[in-house]
Design a protein around this motif. Structure first.
Motif, PDB file in Angstrom:
ATOM      1  N   PHE A  52      -4.227  -3.762  11.513  1.00  0.00           N
ATOM      2  CA  PHE A  52      -3.083  -4.593  11.904  1.00  0.00           C
ATOM      3  C   PHE A  52      -2.351  -5.035  10.643  1.00  0.00           C
ATOM      4  O   PHE A  52      -2.986  -5.489   9.679  1.00  0.00           O
ATOM      5  CB  PHE A  52      -3.547  -5.849  12.657  1.00  0.00           C
ATOM      6  N   ASN A  53      -1.041  -4.924  10.650  1.00  0.00           N
ATOM      7  CA  ASN A  53      -0.260  -5.512   9.568  1.00  0.00           C
ATOM      8  C   ASN A  53       1.161  -5.741  10.081  1.00  0.00           C
ATOM      9  O   ASN A  53       1.837  -4.813  10.513  1.00  0.00           O
ATOM     10  CB  ASN A  53      -0.228  -4.610   8.334  1.00  0.00           C
ATOM     11  N   GLU A  54       1.594  -6.982  10.024  1.00  0.00           N
ATOM     12  CA  GLU A  54       2.896  -7.331  10.599  1.00  0.00           C
ATOM     13  C   GLU A  54       4.041  -7.223   9.604  1.00  0.00           C
ATOM     14  O   GLU A  54       5.174  -7.553   9.938  1.00  0.00           O
ATOM     15  CB  GLU A  54       2.819  -8.741  11.191  1.00  0.00           C
ATOM     16  N   ASP A  55       3.759  -6.784   8.380  1.00  0.00           N
ATOM     17  CA  ASP A  55       4.803  -6.625   7.372  1.00  0.00           C
ATOM     18  C   ASP A  55       5.270  -5.168   7.361  1.00  0.00           C
ATOM     19  O   ASP A  55       4.529  -4.267   6.983  1.00  0.00           O
ATOM     20  CB  ASP A  55       4.245  -7.032   5.997  1.00  0.00           C
ATOM     21  N   GLY A  56       6.510  -4.954   7.797  1.00  0.00           N
ATOM     22  CA  GLY A  56       7.013  -3.588   7.902  1.00  0.00           C
ATOM     23  C   GLY A  56       7.027  -2.842   6.580  1.00  0.00           C
ATOM     24  O   GLY A  56       6.762  -1.634   6.532  1.00  0.00           O
ATOM     25  N   ASN A  57       7.314  -3.539   5.489  1.00  0.00           N
ATOM     26  CA  ASN A  57       7.331  -2.861   4.194  1.00  0.00           C
ATOM     27  C   ASN A  57       5.924  -2.429   3.778  1.00  0.00           C
ATOM     28  O   ASN A  57       5.751  -1.375   3.178  1.00  0.00           O
ATOM     29  CB  ASN A  57       7.957  -3.770   3.131  1.00  0.00           C
ATOM     30  N   VAL A  58       4.935  -3.245   4.104  1.00  0.00           N
ATOM     31  CA  VAL A  58       3.551  -2.865   3.787  1.00  0.00           C
ATOM     32  C   VAL A  58       3.154  -1.622   4.587  1.00  0.00           C
ATOM     33  O   VAL A  58       2.511  -0.707   4.059  1.00  0.00           O
ATOM     34  CB  VAL A  58       2.580  -4.037   4.075  1.00  0.00           C
ATOM     35  N   ARG A  59       3.562  -1.568   5.865  1.00  0.00           N
ATOM     36  CA  ARG A  59       3.237  -0.386   6.668  1.00  0.00           C
ATOM     37  C   ARG A  59       3.891   0.869   6.063  1.00  0.00           C
ATOM     38  O   ARG A  59       3.268   1.932   5.976  1.00  0.00           O
ATOM     39  CB  ARG A  59       3.707  -0.585   8.116  1.00  0.00           C
ATOM     40  N   SER A  60       5.135   0.723   5.642  1.00  0.00           N
ATOM     41  CA  SER A  60       5.829   1.857   5.033  1.00  0.00           C
ATOM     42  C   SER A  60       5.146   2.289   3.737  1.00  0.00           C
ATOM     43  O   SER A  60       4.966   3.492   3.480  1.00  0.00           O
ATOM     44  CB  SER A  60       7.286   1.477   4.743  1.00  0.00           C
ATOM     45  N   MET A  61       4.766   1.315   2.935  1.00  0.00           N
ATOM     46  CA  MET A  61       4.111   1.632   1.666  1.00  0.00           C
ATOM     47  C   MET A  61       2.773   2.326   1.880  1.00  0.00           C
ATOM     48  O   MET A  61       2.431   3.286   1.190  1.00  0.00           O
ATOM     49  CB  MET A  61       3.902   0.344   0.862  1.00  0.00           C
ATOM     50  N   ALA A  62       2.028   1.830   2.851  1.00  0.00           N
ATOM     51  CA  ALA A  62       0.717   2.422   3.121  1.00  0.00           C
ATOM     52  C   ALA A  62       0.866   3.870   3.571  1.00  0.00           C
ATOM     53  O   ALA A  62       0.063   4.738   3.209  1.00  0.00           O
ATOM     54  CB  ALA A  62      -0.018   1.601   4.181  1.00  0.00           C
ATOM     55  N   LEU A  63       1.903   4.149   4.361  1.00  0.00           N
ATOM     56  CA  LEU A  63       2.138   5.529   4.805  1.00  0.00           C
ATOM     57  C   LEU A  63       2.529   6.412   3.626  1.00  0.00           C
ATOM     58  O   LEU A  63       2.008   7.519   3.466  1.00  0.00           O
ATOM     59  CB  LEU A  63       3.239   5.544   5.865  1.00  0.00           C
ATOM     60  N   GLN A  64       3.416   5.921   2.774  1.00  0.00           N
ATOM     61  CA  GLN A  64       3.868   6.709   1.627  1.00  0.00           C
ATOM     62  C   GLN A  64       2.738   6.935   0.617  1.00  0.00           C
ATOM     63  O   GLN A  64       2.712   7.963  -0.057  1.00  0.00           O
ATOM     64  CB  GLN A  64       5.047   6.019   0.952  1.00  0.00           C
ATOM     65  N   ALA A  65       1.814   5.985   0.534  1.00  0.00           N
ATOM     66  CA  ALA A  65       0.672   6.132  -0.379  1.00  0.00           C
ATOM     67  C   ALA A  65      -0.437   6.979   0.239  1.00  0.00           C
ATOM     68  O   ALA A  65      -1.469   7.185  -0.389  1.00  0.00           O
ATOM     69  CB  ALA A  65       0.121   4.750  -0.740  1.00  0.00           C
ATOM     70  N   LYS A  66      -0.235   7.467   1.453  1.00  0.00           N
ATOM     71  CA  LYS A  66      -1.192   8.310   2.199  1.00  0.00           C
ATOM     72  C   LYS A  66      -2.485   7.550   2.510  1.00  0.00           C
ATOM     73  O   LYS A  66      -3.541   8.146   2.685  1.00  0.00           O
ATOM     74  CB  LYS A  66      -1.517   9.597   1.427  1.00  0.00           C
ATOM     75  N   GLU A  67      -2.381   6.233   2.555  1.00  0.00           N
ATOM     76  CA  GLU A  67      -3.535   5.425   2.935  1.00  0.00           C
ATOM     77  C   GLU A  67      -3.672   5.334   4.452  1.00  0.00           C
ATOM     78  O   GLU A  67      -4.736   5.014   4.952  1.00  0.00           O
ATOM     79  CB  GLU A  67      -3.421   4.013   2.340  1.00  0.00           C
ATOM     80  N   VAL A  68      -2.596   5.548   5.159  1.00  0.00           N
ATOM     81  CA  VAL A  68      -2.668   5.599   6.622  1.00  0.00           C
ATOM     82  C   VAL A  68      -1.976   6.873   7.081  1.00  0.00           C
ATOM     83  O   VAL A  68      -1.097   7.409   6.398  1.00  0.00           O
ATOM     84  CB  VAL A  68      -2.024   4.364   7.289  1.00  0.00           C
TER      85      VAL A  68
END
Length: 527
Positions: A234-250
């Motif tokens: 769970f993460n309610e910060d949209g920028n964190v979700r985007s960053m995690a996707l770009q970093a291939k962590e999710v």
């Protein structure tokens, strides 16, 4: 200019934050790729198939009667579900039959076991539905069940009144079927952290508001899941979700901020799905507050909503301007034109309501300034921006908006009365019908009616809708209800947003559904 400056600022922040987080997250991912080799043996073993997903809302419980996550995560299932065309289809029930206007006979699919190995039969379904209605009073009001009788795989349900849309109510995730016997053994508190259902995934561990670890249910009745494990964060910060996707962590990140789509789409390993949804973003008014109790004030705020700017400047084209609760593409959606922003007409309405310019041009009435409290939340990243845009436009009309961002919007709105209106978002037609949204958000006691809205002219129309089964007639009555809603403005509808989901291209056999109910399935796979 204010919005353009804000967009530029957001973009700068996002880029810097993305780079910083990418470095940090990359450092945390050094062990990636070590899976699949037995230490010391040198022998290769099949790699475990795992997906990591980051979801835009937190959940403090997995209780299916009060949260959709248990269905979305493939832990529990309902008696009926929606297919890709949003048609109601059998799921745990293999079929149903209407015996008379108040009597339904459902056949529970044979050969299904709960994840603890106990069989699914009509008695288990009856116990689960009784538990759900006890845990959620709005659900009990929606189902209108007077009695149930179970025999083998046959469940007979009698409703308190004719209920033509009863089966579509069984699509509601709150009706997710669980093992009440497992709940008795574990205790309700522990059970709500790890419910036992019939779905393709079972709970391995759950940390409230942090995430869920899931493992496949090898005995799933419709074929074991292709994935072995899923980590749902769970993460309610949209920028964190985007960053995690770009970093291939999710592998999957839901509800991405529109301003991050271009950057993500340039990554050869990633893709973004931006598709029309059945959702509407809107302003939800609190009828208990003096200022917005006046329909002229609500209509003025509706006219200050700049829908064109929301679509173009905030959503960057990933939305359509709204003219009512239901997308105009739906047969029961309003065909009236979208209301254009009209500050001058808004000022006239406020003058009729008794507000006059005071010091600094700020409107006041009886010596009190027109100051309103607007609540918003970050789970949907565009909503705080919509609040800021409206704050700017309202200030030009002489209205002061105080914006407050809260963690859990639903809890806040229900537990506090000191708010005038809120930015909000709902699936308004998740079952291909408008009855659910109208009844749950605009009738006292409805599950989505946090403000206690009640409209005298609307109630008899909704009563007719509830008693009507013919689809054509239901569409006509729904449009009649929408016309009243547009006149009374208990909500001010802003846009129909797209679903914006980012994913790694290694994820296959999956795409987000407009209904937003079924995220993890037994079909999802990874390359």
């Amino acid at each position: 200019m204010l919005l353009q400056s804000r967009k530029k600022h957001i973009g700068t922040l996002s880029l810097s934050a993305v780079l910083a987080a990418a470095i940090l997250l990359a450092g945390c991912s050094s062990s990636k790729g070590a899976e699949g080799t037995a230490p010391g043996s040198g022998a290769a073993v099949p790699a475990s198939k795992k997906v990591t997903l980051m979801y835009h809302f937190k959940s403090g419980s997995l209780d299916p009667s009060n949260d959709y996550i248990a269905v979305r995560a493939g832990i529990v299932e309902t008696l009926a579900k929606l297919n890709e065309n949003l048609e109601v289809q059998p799921w745990l029930a293999s079929k149903w039959e209407v015996k008379d206007p108040v009597t339904w006979s459902l056949t529970i699919r044979d050969g299904i076991q709960f994840q603890d190995g106990t069989p699914l039969d009509a008695a288990a379904v009856k116990a689960s539905l009784e538990r759900s209605m006890q845990a959620s009073k709005p659900l009990g009001g929606a189902l209108k069940i007077a009695s149930m009788e179970a025999s083998g795989q046959q469940l007979t349900i009698v409703t308190r009144e004719p209920h033509p849309s009863f089966v579509s109510e069984l699509v509601n995730p709150y009706t997710g079927i669980i093992s009440t016997e497992a709940e008795k053994k574990a205790g309700t508190a522990a059970f709500n952290l790890a419910p036992v259902g019939t779905g393709p995934f079972r709970v391995k561990a759950f940390t409230p508001n942090v995430g869920v670890q899931l493992e496949k249910n090898a005995k799933y009745w419709d074929g074991a899941a292709k994935l072995d494990e899923v980590e749902w964060k769970f993460n309610e910060d949209g920028n964190v979700r985007s960053m995690a996707l770009q970093a291939k962590e999710v592998d999957i990140a839901t509800q991405l901020p529109a301003e991050t789509v271009t950057a993500i789409s340039k990554d050869a390993e990633l893709r973004v799905e931006s598709t029309s949804s059945l959702r509407v973003h809107f302003l939800l008014f609190n009828p208990a507050r003096d200022a917005v109790k006046d329909v002229r004030v609500r209509r003025a705020l509706d006219l200050l909503l700049n829908r064109e700017s929301i679509v173009g400047d905030i959503m960057l084209g990933h939305a359509t301007a709204a003219n009512g609760p239901f997308n105009t593409r739906l047969p029961f959606g309003s065909k009236d034109p979208v209301r254009a922003s009209d500050p001058e007409q808004a000022k006239k309405l406020l003058a009729e309501a008794g507000y006059v310019p005071g010091a600094g041009g700020k409107l006041e009435k009886d010596g009190k300034p027109l100051t309103l409290d607007l609540i918003t939340y970050k789970g949907r990243p565009e909503l705080p921006l919509i609040a800021q845009l409206l704050q700017s436009d309202a200030a030009k009309a002489g209205i002061t908006l105080n914006i407050q961002t809260v963690e859990n919007i639903d809890t806040y709105l229900r537990q506090n009365k000191d708010w005038d209106f809120a930015t909000y978002s709902n699936l308004s037609a998740p079952r291909g019908d408008g009855g659910y949204f109208l009844s749950s958000s605009l009738v006292p006691g409805g599950s989505l009616n946090a403000g206690g809205i009640s409209i005298d002219k609307l109630n008899p129309i909704l009563a007719r809708l509830q008693a009507t089964s013919d689809p054509k007639q239901r569409s006509e009555i729904t449009q009649e209800a929408v016309a009243v809603v547009r006149e009374e403005v208990p909500h001010a509808y802003a846009v129909y947003p797209n679903l914006i989901v980012g994913m790694n291209k290694r994820v296959s056999d999956w795409k987000p559904g407009a209904e937003e109910y079924y995220i993890l399935t037994n079909k999802m796979d990874v390359k």
